[in-house]
Design a protein around this motif. Structure first.
Motif, mmCIF file in Angstrom:
data_model
loop_
_atom_site.group_PDB
_atom_site.id
_atom_site.type_symbol
_atom_site.label_atom_id
_atom_site.label_comp_id
_atom_site.label_asym_id
_atom_site.label_seq_id
_atom_site.Cartn_x
_atom_site.Cartn_y
_atom_site.Cartn_z
ATOM 1 N N GLU A 668 8.105 3.559 2.162
ATOM 2 C CA GLU A 668 7.336 4.626 1.510
ATOM 3 C C GLU A 668 8.084 5.946 1.545
ATOM 4 O OE1 GLU A 668 3.798 5.619 3.550
ATOM 5 O OE2 GLU A 668 2.892 6.649 1.863
ATOM 6 N N GLN A 669 8.667 6.278 2.699
ATOM 7 C CA GLN A 669 9.434 7.515 2.804
ATOM 8 C C GLN A 669 10.670 7.479 1.905
ATOM 9 O OE1 GLN A 669 10.210 7.473 6.972
ATOM 10 N NE2 GLN A 669 8.358 8.589 7.497
ATOM 11 N N ALA A 670 11.366 6.342 1.881
ATOM 12 C CA ALA A 670 12.584 6.251 1.071
ATOM 13 C C ALA A 670 12.268 6.422 -0.415
ATOM 14 C CB ALA A 670 13.265 4.909 1.326
ATOM 15 N N ILE A 671 11.201 5.777 -0.899
ATOM 16 C CA ILE A 671 10.853 5.904 -2.318
ATOM 17 C C ILE A 671 10.418 7.336 -2.635
ATOM 18 C CG2 ILE A 671 9.146 5.190 -4.036
ATOM 19 C CD1 ILE A 671 9.360 2.387 -2.955
ATOM 20 N N ARG A 672 9.667 7.949 -1.723
ATOM 21 C CA ARG A 672 9.265 9.338 -1.947
ATOM 22 C C ARG A 672 10.478 10.258 -1.973
ATOM 23 N NH1 ARG A 672 4.565 11.643 1.752
ATOM 24 N NH2 ARG A 672 3.560 9.862 0.742
ATOM 25 N N THR A 737 3.344 -3.412 9.042
ATOM 26 C CA THR A 737 4.388 -4.267 8.456
ATOM 27 C C THR A 737 4.720 -3.912 7.023
ATOM 28 O OG1 THR A 737 2.681 -5.869 7.821
ATOM 29 C CG2 THR A 737 3.763 -6.193 9.955
ATOM 30 N N ASP A 738 3.972 -3.013 6.394
ATOM 31 C CA ASP A 738 4.259 -2.625 5.015
ATOM 32 C C ASP A 738 3.650 -1.260 4.784
ATOM 33 O OD1 ASP A 738 3.821 -4.195 1.721
ATOM 34 O OD2 ASP A 738 4.965 -2.458 2.405
ATOM 35 N N THR A 739 4.492 -0.260 4.462
ATOM 36 C CA THR A 739 4.006 1.096 4.188
ATOM 37 C C THR A 739 3.772 1.342 2.704
ATOM 38 O OG1 THR A 739 6.299 1.875 4.106
ATOM 39 C CG2 THR A 739 5.152 2.031 6.215
ATOM 40 N N LEU A 740 4.026 0.343 1.860
ATOM 41 C CA LEU A 740 3.795 0.480 0.426
ATOM 42 C C LEU A 740 3.086 -0.795 -0.051
ATOM 43 C CD1 LEU A 740 4.583 2.898 -1.385
ATOM 44 C CD2 LEU A 740 6.386 1.487 -2.333
ATOM 45 N N PHE A 741 1.985 -1.109 0.620
ATOM 46 C CA PHE A 741 1.306 -2.370 0.377
ATOM 47 C C PHE A 741 0.650 -2.357 -0.999
ATOM 48 C CE2 PHE A 741 -0.287 -6.350 1.581
ATOM 49 C CZ PHE A 741 -1.633 -6.434 1.215
ATOM 50 N N GLN A 742 0.974 -3.340 -1.817
ATOM 51 C CA GLN A 742 0.425 -3.495 -3.167
ATOM 52 C C GLN A 742 0.643 -2.252 -4.023
ATOM 53 O OE1 GLN A 742 -3.670 -4.564 -2.655
ATOM 54 N NE2 GLN A 742 -3.201 -6.617 -1.843
ATOM 55 N N SER A 812 9.360 13.003 15.025
ATOM 56 C CA SER A 812 10.127 11.756 14.997
ATOM 57 C C SER A 812 10.634 11.491 13.585
ATOM 58 C CB SER A 812 9.240 10.604 15.467
ATOM 59 O OG SER A 812 9.901 9.381 15.287
ATOM 60 N N PRO A 813 11.816 10.894 13.438
ATOM 61 C CA PRO A 813 12.321 10.599 12.087
ATOM 62 C C PRO A 813 11.382 9.716 11.287
ATOM 63 C CG PRO A 813 14.054 10.343 13.722
ATOM 64 C CD PRO A 813 12.770 10.534 14.486
ATOM 65 N N LEU A 814 10.549 8.922 11.961
ATOM 66 C CA LEU A 814 9.633 8.049 11.238
ATOM 67 C C LEU A 814 8.582 8.838 10.492
ATOM 68 C CD1 LEU A 814 9.011 5.075 10.735
ATOM 69 C CD2 LEU A 814 7.455 5.152 12.675
ATOM 70 N N TRP A 815 8.208 10.034 11.039
ATOM 71 C CA TRP A 815 7.168 10.845 10.386
ATOM 72 C C TRP A 815 7.758 12.063 9.682
ATOM 73 C CZ3 TRP A 815 4.026 7.231 10.931
ATOM 74 C CH2 TRP A 815 3.774 6.607 12.138
ATOM 75 N N SER A 816 9.095 12.165 9.585
ATOM 76 C CA SER A 816 9.707 13.408 9.119
ATOM 77 C C SER A 816 9.348 13.742 7.686
ATOM 78 C CB SER A 816 11.226 13.310 9.268
ATOM 79 O OG SER A 816 11.706 12.219 8.525
#
Length: 1031
Positions: A668-672, A737-742, A812-816
């Motif tokens: 999700e972050q990468a696509i954004r 397990t999925d941040t861009l589910f469906q 954290s980089p996960l929430w950056s």
């Protein structure tokens, strides 16, 4: 001087403990023979002993002698005794072969042994003066100071000189010791000064720490006071509205009473008028009766009497009736008067209440005016901040425009550079043609046998493809002959030099200048006549390219300086030697580059709408991979293919953040992030086909829906609204397990059980931005409730929210990239994705990233509140498997060493040092398979986590009813119930900041201390089995 020294020696010798070692003495078990017995009685008997016996005595104690004797004290006497000369003394004292005193004494004994019996006797006599204890040890005799007992080997004058030398050496040693003492005193003074400075700094730090804690307490107290004032203000506003309603009712009642009073006054006036009329009528009738004549009076009198007698019974009845009417009138009048008095009293009370309400109204209006002024001040501050933000945005836009202008100027300069390079190539073509003509003329003039080779026609030239590269300016070739000789001298000078980086290297780094020089030299060696057709070198070999694409730079040409070509001039043919070479640069064709799959490559291109050119898959666990590429796009021209992993993106943007690392970033972050790329960009990529194929296989087999995998701790309760959603409670652990589910704005997650990391129930949850908005809404709803409704009973209903704030600069980089400040300003974002705290550095955190741990040893135990923990620890220490962790006393040196190692968990001041709970004490109890019971504060949990120690936190819920159960135990601690309740409230507020889960014991689960102890043991055993999740 000598006599004075001898007089001072005997008292020193009397204190020496005698350990006889002479063979044959009665006091020594190894002694035998009558000759040896004689040695014990007289000192002069040493001279009668055999040489071998004397040296055997010395050799038996050689180890003690070499360790105890200083040779510099004995050598003067031995030299005066003529058993040593000056050279022997110098060799013993200053020979570099001997590195310590023991080796020098050993060599001295070996040297004296060559002197025979005189050497042994002289050595023993020298021991009398300087080492009497060693003399006694060797011979078993007391050292004698009588001059007549000397062996006669030394004259008196020489003995005096020897003693003077010995005294001088002793004085030198004394002066050296004094100097060392002064040095040590200075060092001690410096250490004391440093100790004082360190204590002063420690005192300052303690003062700062005390001020910090005091300020924290004051801020907390002020915060609670503000909350109380808000609640009081709300209650006062409600009271004021009720008072206004009561005032309106009182005014209405007052008006009704005034109307009734007015009616009563009118009725009273009518009664007064009727009574006055009756009184006037009576007076008038009496006056008329007085005015009648006497006859008439008598007649009338008789008539009246007659009438009176005739109607005597009727007048009594009327009289009774009138009296009854009069009584009734008086009673009604009294009632009216009482009613009037009561109405007056009520009117006075209403007026007094009206004045009170008026004063309250004035106070409320004053508070309202103050609040209004504060609001205006805050509004002005906000306007000022907004204006500053606008100015900063303008400055940022100006900087971006300046950058764009600079880039435009750079592009223009590059264009001009390409044009100039094109002119340079044309001029070089002309120079090559002129050189060919000059060469043909020289060959014809000299009539060489290779005239035909010089008359070769030039090959037809094709226009080469121009690319941007590093070019060297051509030199002036006016001095042709001198430059040619200089060229071949440089070639011969560099022929023997080995290059570090070969031009055949497979590294993606461009070749160095030396590699290019070597490449040019090989071209000379392979075809020395190739420069006769110079345009052939500039011709591009299109058939050797791979794909012949526009973007390929494998067949580019570089301008190489040839002054350092490593080639020997003797290896060149005569025709190549006569070749005219100027000092200008030599164009050389670059070989095809090799593609290195494991290396990171940076690609720069125009990435307009980058996500329309490529499609990506993956996540934080696997990485971000290119899955599809749009044919004909810029990404396709840059040879981007499926299986390429994107590591970093650097792009032009208006936001401050324009460079991001995609490793460890969710899908999700990468696509954004990639959606914001709309212009020139640089992608750092590498080929990772193995990881890409595994990810595609997992997606096709439906083993996974993306490459995301991480664990979170939920900080709010989420209800299940639609089918497929996961009902989540506060402090639940989920595996995302999925941040861009469906393709929606939700995550797919599994609820993790307490005893393993495997998921049980699965479903969707809101993504970070939506969860943050739900958290804000939940807090707003809780803020609008009343104070009694907001308070939850301790250990009661399920907790709804855990308020955790995070510094965005340390996130954290996960929430950056979940913050709304990084969204695209050119498009309208979803309101749920906008950050609530846009103007603040801190933001609320609905989800916290956690990591699992499975400790094998017994975990330490920490109790909340600490007062209850002290009571429980006393009981648990009596049971097996539990022991309280003691606080060790550390002096300043030990404390500094432990602080540097980071082994201190908690400390408290003490006289001359500190009492500290250390890592060593906790780990020693854990190593004994024992639960360490800790009496520390909650903020020390983070210190334990940094030490890889994960404590069990047991929270005992406290209310007024529970506090009474600890009454006797609190009396032993000199603590009141109110203090326990206050401490419990404060520490319960700090539980939300603890970076791990904890176990709570409800008040209903235990009835007395013994039952509480059983509940605590069960909770500890259950927590030991669980997985530890730390933030």
């Amino acid at each position: 001087m000598g006599k004075k020294v001898w007089m001072k020696r005997p008292p020193r010798q009397e204190t020496v403990s005698l350990t006889p070692a002479l063979p044959g003495c009665p006091s020594h078990p190894g002694c035998s023979g009558p000759a040896m017995a004689e040695l014990c009685r007289t000192d002069s008997s040493l001279t009668t002993l055999d040489e071998e016996l004397l040296w055997e005595m010395l050799e038996d104690h050689r180890c003690r002698i070499v360790r105890s004797i200083c040779p510099s004290r004995l050598t003067p006497y031995l030299r005066q005794a003529k058993v040593l000369d000056q050279l022997d003394e110098e060799e013993v004292l200053h020979s570099p072969r001997f590195t310590n005193t023991a080796m020098r004494v050993g060599y001295l004994l070996d040297l004296l042994k060559t002197r025979g019996k005189n050497g042994a006797i002289a050595f023993l006599e020298s021991l009398k003066f300087h080492n009497p204890d060693i003399y006694t040890l060797v011979t078993g005799l007391q050292p004698s100071v009588d001059f007549t007992n000397f062996s006669g080997l030394m004259e008196t004058s020489k003995l005096t000189e020897c003693l003077a030398g010995a005294i001088g050496s002793l004085q030198e040693e004394l002066s050296q010791e004094k100097g060392q003492k002064e040095v040590l005193l200075r060092q001690c003074q410096q250490l004391q000064e440093r100790l004082g400075q360190a204590e002063a700094r420690a005192e300052g730090l303690r003062q700062l720490e005390a001020d910090h804690s005091r300020m924290k307490r004051e801020v907390s107290a002020h915060f609670h006071e503000v909350l109380k004032l808000k609640d009081e203000m709300l209650s006062l506003s409600l009271h004021y509205s009720n008072a206004l309603q009561e005032k309106e009712l009182a005014a209405t009642r007052c008006r009704g009473l005034q109307e009734e009073l007015y009616l009563m006054q009118q009725e009273l006036q009518r009664e007064k008028m009727s009574s006055s009329c009756e009184r006037e009528f009576r007076e008038r009738s009496l006056k008329m009766a007085n005015d009648l004549e006497p006859g008439d009076e008598e007649l009338s009198r008789l008539k009246e009497e007659n009438e009176r007698l005739r109607s005597l019974t009727f007048s009594l009845v009327e009289k009774d009736i009138l009296e009854q009417n009069l009584d009734e009138a008086l009673e009604s009048r009294q009632e009216l008067v009482d009613r009037i008095h009561s109405l007056r009293e009520r009117a006075v009370a209403a007026e007094r209440q009206r004045k009170q309400y008026w004063e309250e109204k004035e106070q409320t209006l004053l508070q309202f005016q103050k609040t209004k002024v504060d609001c205006e001040i805050y509004r002005e501050k906000m306007n000022a901040l907004q204006s500053q933000v606008v100015e900063l945005q303008k400055e940022r836009d100006q900087a971006y425009s300046a950058r764009d202008g600079a880039q435009m100027e750079i592009s223009q300069n590059l264009t001009e550079k390409d044009a100039l390079r094109r002119k340079v190539f044309e001029l070089m073509d002309q120079v090559c043609e002129l050189r060919q003509q000059v060469q043909r003329l020289q060959v014809q003039a000299e009539s060489l046998p290779k005239q035909e080779a010089g008359a070769r026609e030039p090959c037809p030239k094709r226009k080469q493809r121009l690319v941007r590269m590093f070019a060297l300016c051509p030199r002036d070739d006016s001095d042709g002959s001198s430059s040619e000789s200089q060229l071949w001298s440089d070639l011969s000078a560099t022929s023997s030099r080995e290059l570090v980086d070969s031009f055949r290297s497979s590294s993606p780094v461009p070749p160095s200048q030396q590699s290019l020089y070597k490449r040019a030299a090989e071209d000379f060696w392979e075809d020395p006549l190739s420069f006769s057709g110079c345009p052939e070198i500039l011709e591009v070999d299109q058939g050797g390219s791979l794909g012949a694409k526009k973007g390929d730079a494998d067949l580019d040409y570089e301008i190489v300086d040839r002054t350092d070509l490593p080639e020997s001039e003797n290896s060149l043919p005569p025709s190549s030697r006569s070749l005219y070479l100027s000092t200008s640069n030599i164009p050389v064709r670059r070989r095809l580059a090799r593609k290195i799959l494991s290396q990171v490559t940076v690609l720069a291109f125009q990435g307009d709408a980058l996500l329309e050119q490529i499609n990506v898959i993956g996540g934080n666990l696997t990485g971000i991979f290119i899955h599809r590429v749009t044919p004909g796009s810029a990404a396709d021209e840059m040879a981007l293919r499926p299986g390429t992993q994107i590591l970093m993106v650097d792009y032009e943007a208006k936001e401050p953040l324009s460079k991001a690392v995609l490793e460890g970033m969710t899908l999700e972050q990468a696509i954004r992030l990639l959606r914001r790329v709309n212009g020139f960009c640089c992608l750092s990529v590498k080929v990772n086909m193995e990881g890409y194929k595994k990810l595609v296989q997992d997606l096709e087999a439906k083993v996974a829906t993306s490459g995301d995998s991480f664990y979170i701790r939920v900080n709010l309760a989420l209800e299940r609204r639609v089918e497929g959603e996961l009902q989540v409670y506060c402090n639940d652990i989920l595996h995302v397990t999925d941040t861009l589910f469906q393709g929606g704005s939700c995550w797919h997650a599994h609820r993790v059980g307490p005893y393993s990391t495997k998921g049980t129930e699965q479903g969707t949850i809101p993504n970070y931005a939506r969860a943050q908005q739900l958290l804000i809404t939940l807090l707003q709803n809780m803020a609008h409730q009343s104070t009694t409704a907001r308070k939850q009973p301790s250990g009661g209903a399920q907790k709804l929210v855990r308020i955790i704030s995070m510094d965005r600069t340390k996130a954290s980089p996960l929430w950056s990239s979940f913050d709304g400040s990084q969204s695209d300003p050119n498009r309208v974002e979803d309101p749920s994705a906008v950050c609530f705290w846009a103007e603040s550095c801190f933001t609320l955190v609905p989800y916290t990233l956690v990591h699992p741990h499975r400790p094998s040893r017994p975990r330490p135990v920490l109790f909340v509140p600490r007062m209850v923990g002290k009571i429980v620890i006393e009981k648990l220490c009596l049971l097996q498997g539990f022991k309280k962790c003691p606080a060790a006393y550390l002096n300043q040196e030990e404390y500094d060493a432990s602080s540097q190692r980071g082994d201190i968990i908690q400390e408290r001041e003490a006289s001359g040092g500190r009492y500290c709970v250390t890592r060593k004490a906790v780990e020693s109890l854990m190593g004994k398979n024992t639960h360490a019971l800790l009496d520390i504060q909650l903020d020390s949990v983070c210190v334990l986590h940094r030490m890889e120690i994960f404590p069990i936190i047991i929270h005992v819920s406290i209310n007024e009813k529970v506090a009474k159960k600890f009454k006797k135990a609190l009396q032993r601690l000199n603590t009141a119930e109110d203090q326990l309740l206050e401490a419990a409230r404060q520490e319960e507020g700090e539980l939300d900041k603890v970076p791990c889960l904890y176990s709570s014991l409800a008040p209903e689960s235990w009835s007395d201390l013994d039952a509480l102890l059983g509940c605590v043991r069960l909770a500890i055993a259950d927590e030991q089995k669980k997985v530890v999740w730390t933030e």
